[in-house]
Design an enzyme around this catalytic site. Structure first.
Site, PDB file in Angstrom:
ATOM      1  N   ASP A   1       0.841  -1.199   0.000  1.00  0.00           N
ATOM      2  CA  ASP A   1       0.000   0.000   0.000  1.00  0.00           C
ATOM      3  C   ASP A   1       0.881   1.256   0.000  1.00  0.00           C
ATOM      4  O   ASP A   1       0.610   2.227  -0.709  1.00  0.00           O
ATOM      5  CB  ASP A   1      -0.918  -0.014   1.230  1.00  0.00           C
ATOM      6  CG  ASP A   1      -1.621  -1.352   1.369  1.00  0.00           C
ATOM      7  OD1 ASP A   1      -2.423  -1.678   0.497  1.00  0.00           O
ATOM      8  OD2 ASP A   1      -1.336  -2.087   2.332  1.00  0.00           O
TER       9      ASP A   1
ATOM     10  N   HIS B   1      -4.761  -3.412   6.368  1.00  0.00           N
ATOM     11  CA  HIS B   1      -4.536  -3.681   4.935  1.00  0.00           C
ATOM     12  C   HIS B   1      -5.884  -4.082   4.334  1.00  0.00           C
ATOM     13  O   HIS B   1      -6.195  -5.259   4.163  1.00  0.00           O
ATOM     14  CB  HIS B   1      -3.500  -4.781   4.720  1.00  0.00           C
ATOM     15  CG  HIS B   1      -3.434  -5.191   3.266  1.00  0.00           C
ATOM     16  ND1 HIS B   1      -2.938  -4.366   2.289  1.00  0.00           N
ATOM     17  CD2 HIS B   1      -3.829  -6.302   2.627  1.00  0.00           C
ATOM     18  CE1 HIS B   1      -3.038  -4.955   1.115  1.00  0.00           C
ATOM     19  NE2 HIS B   1      -3.586  -6.130   1.290  1.00  0.00           N
TER      20      HIS B   1
HETATM   21  N1  LIG Z   1      -0.771  -7.917   2.371  1.00  0.00           N
HETATM   22  C1  LIG Z   1      -0.775  -7.673   1.073  1.00  0.00           C
HETATM   23  O1  LIG Z   1      -0.427  -6.554   0.658  1.00  0.00           O
HETATM   24  C2  LIG Z   1      -1.176  -8.693   0.062  1.00  0.00           C
HETATM   25  C3  LIG Z   1      -1.666  -9.916   0.454  1.00  0.00           C
HETATM   26  N2  LIG Z   1      -2.016 -10.848  -0.482  1.00  0.00           N
HETATM   27  C4  LIG Z   1      -2.499 -12.139   0.034  1.00  0.00           C
HETATM   28  O2  LIG Z   1      -1.447 -13.094  -0.050  1.00  0.00           O
HETATM   29  C5  LIG Z   1      -2.005 -14.409  -0.046  1.00  0.00           C
HETATM   30  C6  LIG Z   1      -1.329 -15.287  -1.082  1.00  0.00           C
HETATM   31  O3  LIG Z   1      -1.559 -14.772  -2.372  1.00  0.00           O
HETATM   32  P1  LIG Z   1      -1.164 -15.648  -3.666  1.00  0.00           P
HETATM   33  O4  LIG Z   1       0.226 -16.158  -3.587  1.00  0.00           O
HETATM   34  O5  LIG Z   1      -1.548 -14.826  -4.838  1.00  0.00           O
HETATM   35  O6  LIG Z   1      -2.174 -16.860  -3.519  1.00  0.00           O
HETATM   36  P2  LIG Z   1      -2.127 -18.298  -4.207  1.00  0.00           P
HETATM   37  O7  LIG Z   1      -3.489 -18.865  -4.051  1.00  0.00           O
HETATM   38  O8  LIG Z   1      -1.495 -18.223  -5.555  1.00  0.00           O
HETATM   39  O9  LIG Z   1      -1.119 -19.101  -3.264  1.00  0.00           O
HETATM   40  C7  LIG Z   1      -1.409 -19.429  -1.946  1.00  0.00           C
HETATM   41  C8  LIG Z   1      -0.670 -20.694  -1.630  1.00  0.00           C
HETATM   42  O10 LIG Z   1      -0.827 -20.942  -0.246  1.00  0.00           O
HETATM   43  C9  LIG Z   1      -0.926 -22.337  -0.086  1.00  0.00           C
HETATM   44  N3  LIG Z   1      -1.506 -22.655   1.216  1.00  0.00           N
HETATM   45  C10 LIG Z   1      -2.813 -22.652   1.583  1.00  0.00           C
HETATM   46  N4  LIG Z   1      -2.944 -23.041   2.851  1.00  0.00           N
HETATM   47  C11 LIG Z   1      -1.702 -23.270   3.324  1.00  0.00           C
HETATM   48  C12 LIG Z   1      -1.183 -23.713   4.560  1.00  0.00           C
HETATM   49  N5  LIG Z   1      -2.003 -24.005   5.585  1.00  0.00           N
HETATM   50  N6  LIG Z   1       0.149 -23.850   4.684  1.00  0.00           N
HETATM   51  C13 LIG Z   1       0.967 -23.580   3.664  1.00  0.00           C
HETATM   52  N7  LIG Z   1       0.543 -23.178   2.450  1.00  0.00           N
HETATM   53  C14 LIG Z   1      -0.775 -23.009   2.288  1.00  0.00           C
HETATM   54  C15 LIG Z   1      -1.743 -22.809  -1.276  1.00  0.00           C
HETATM   55  O11 LIG Z   1      -1.542 -24.197  -1.552  1.00  0.00           O
HETATM   56  C16 LIG Z   1      -1.172 -21.924  -2.393  1.00  0.00           C
HETATM   57  O12 LIG Z   1      -0.083 -22.546  -3.054  1.00  0.00           O
HETATM   58  C17 LIG Z   1      -3.499 -14.209  -0.241  1.00  0.00           C
HETATM   59  O13 LIG Z   1      -4.121 -14.315   1.042  1.00  0.00           O
HETATM   60  C18 LIG Z   1      -3.611 -12.790  -0.751  1.00  0.00           C
HETATM   61  O14 LIG Z   1      -4.863 -12.228  -0.457  1.00  0.00           O
HETATM   62  C19 LIG Z   1      -1.881 -10.633  -1.813  1.00  0.00           C
HETATM   63  C20 LIG Z   1      -1.403  -9.419  -2.252  1.00  0.00           C
HETATM   64  C21 LIG Z   1      -1.038  -8.363  -1.349  1.00  0.00           C
HETATM   65  O1  LIG Z   2      -7.090  -8.807  -2.057  1.00  0.00           O
HETATM   66  C1  LIG Z   2      -6.045  -9.436  -2.365  1.00  0.00           C
HETATM   67  O2  LIG Z   2      -5.935 -10.660  -2.319  1.00  0.00           O
HETATM   68  C2  LIG Z   2      -4.851  -8.665  -2.829  1.00  0.00           C
HETATM   69  C3  LIG Z   2      -4.362  -7.642  -1.891  1.00  0.00           C
HETATM   70  O3  LIG Z   2      -4.431  -7.737  -0.681  1.00  0.00           O
HETATM   71  C4  LIG Z   2      -3.756  -6.460  -2.481  1.00  0.00           C
HETATM   72  O4  LIG Z   2      -3.456  -6.483  -3.691  1.00  0.00           O
HETATM   73  O5  LIG Z   2      -3.573  -5.479  -1.763  1.00  0.00           O
END
Ligand SMILES: NC(=O)C1=CN([C@@H]2O[C@H](COP(=O)(O)OP(=O)(O)OC[C@H]3O[C@@H](n4cnc5c(N)ncnc54)[C@H](O)[C@@H]3O)[C@@H](O)[C@H]2O)C=CC1
Ligand SMILES: O=C([O-])CC(=O)C(=O)O
Length: 326
Positions: free
Chosen positions: A158, A186
């Site tokens: 952010d 967030h």
């Molecule tokens: N704080 C921030 O600024 C942001 C947060 N996010 C969040 O990050 C997270 C991950 O995003 P992506 O990589 O795009 O998702 P994704 O769905 O591509 O990958 C998530 C992975 O986590 C694994 N997983 C699920 N449960 C698990 C567990 N108990 N232990 C270990 N691995 C586990 C899944 O198998 C999958 O490979 C989401 O919750 C998303 O909303 C995404 C963008 C920004």
């Molecule tokens: O909503 C989501 O999974 C992605 C997210 O947190 C972001 O891009 O800030």
């Protein structure tokens, strides 16, 4: 120098794929710091994690001293110095907020407990998986022997989005901007604050008109995640990985003199944020510890927005309390 053990959960996901190569190349901790990677995944994704590990091998990174892949949190966090908690349960159609918090409690509670039992004494935890602030609170509550301040959540994406939007508006470089702040959660209630941000020695809020600040800048930053999903058909991945690198790099190596950044860290009550909530603040990192920047004046415009985001965090905390997750 002994390698630093970095554990990444959700390693086979899209952020994991953008993150692991940058950690292994030295961008997380420094170009002279050897690392060992531990990839934690759920069983159906272990094979994909193995594929990513094969590619990491194929990069022949000089600093990468080993890779382990496991679905056992105890092993994954054993001796870990840095934990990047990326894997989370996404919200799916028809899921209520309580269901989402409960599903994530089932992930972040046990991971916090495994960190408590097995991680190294200097463990630093960054929670990326959403809802990041409250997932961090859940993990922290399950790790009573780890200092609370070691549990943080990511608002650096952010922060970086806010820098970039402001730079484009003022037609300056992001390097001309300092003292940006993201407050709160967030989520779409976050408050990107330009009232202390400096651009060429001037306050940013005075360089833009109020309508742009209120009706364009704040919602654009706060809803950028949704805009990326709408455009890309998937949530931010490379930019999220980049922000995770920035957060941990600054935590370990310090923030530059004369500037600050944003991170969600446990509140000490500063700025009226209830103690213990993991909320985003303006922070500096000194000697490996985050410190909240003190003494900023908060006018009524900012107060209202900080309070709204903090109120959302209070409600999330109360909801996970009611579910006995903390
Ligand atoms: N704080 C921030 O600024 C942001 C947060 N996010 C969040 O990050 C997270 C991950 O995003 P992506 O990589 O795009 O998702 P994704 O769905 O591509 O990958 C998530 C992975 O986590 C694994 N997983 C699920 N449960 C698990 C567990 N108990 N232990 C270990 N691995 C586990 C899944 O198998 C999958 O490979 C989401 O919750 C998303 O909303 C995404 C963008 C920004
Ligand atoms: O909503 C989501 O999974 C992605 C997210 O947190 C972001 O891009 O800030």
């Amino acid at each position: 120098m002994a390698p630093v053990k970095v554990t990444v959960t959700g390693a086979a996901g899209q952020i994991g794929y953008a993150l692991l190569f940058r950690i292994a190349s030295g961008q997380l901790l420094g170009a002279d710091v050897p690392v060992r990677l531990s990839l934690l995944e759920i069983p159906p994704a272990l094979k994909a994690a193995e594929g990513t590990a094969m590619e990491l091998d194929d990069c022949a990174f000089p600093l990468l001293k080993g890779i382990e892949i496991t679905d056992d949190a105890g092993k994954a966090f054993d001796g870990a110095n840095v934990a990047l908690l990326v894997g989370a349960r996404p919200r799916t159609a028809g899921m209520e907020r309580g269901d989402l918090l409960e599903a994530n409690g089932g992930i972040f509670g046990p991971q916090g407990a495994a960190i408590n039992a097995h991680a190294a004494d200097d463990i630093r935890v960054l929670v990326v998986g959403n809802p990041a602030n409250t997932n961090a609170l859940i993990a922290q509550a399950a790790a009573p022997d780890v200092p609370a301040e070691r549990f943080t959540a990511m608002t650096r994406l952010d922060h970086n989005r806010a820098l970039s939007q402001l730079a484009a508006k003022l037609e300056v470089s992001v390097t001309d901007i300092s003292k940006m702040t993201i407050w709160g959660n967030h989520s779409a209630t976050q408050y990107p604050d330009l009232f202390h941000t400096e651009v060429g020695g001037k306050i940013a809020a005075e360089l833009v008109d109020e309508a742009w600040l209120r009706d364009t800048f704040i919602p654009t930053v706060a809803k950028r995640g949704a805009a990326i999903i709408a455009a890309r058909g998937a949530s931010s991945a490379a930019s999220a990985a980049n922000a995770a690198i920035d957060h941990v790099h600054d935590w370990v190596n310090g923030t530059p003199e004369g500037d600050w950044t944003s991170a969600a860290i446990p509140s000490d009550g500063s700025y009226g944020v209830p103690e213990g909530l993991i909320s985003s603040f303006p922070v500096v990192s000194r000697e490996g510890r985050w410190e909240i920047v003190q003494g900023l004046s908060i006018d009524s415009f900012s107060r209202e927005r900080i309070d709204a985001s903090v109120q959302e965090l209070v409600e999330e905390r109360d909801a996970v309390r009611a579910l006995n997750l903390i």
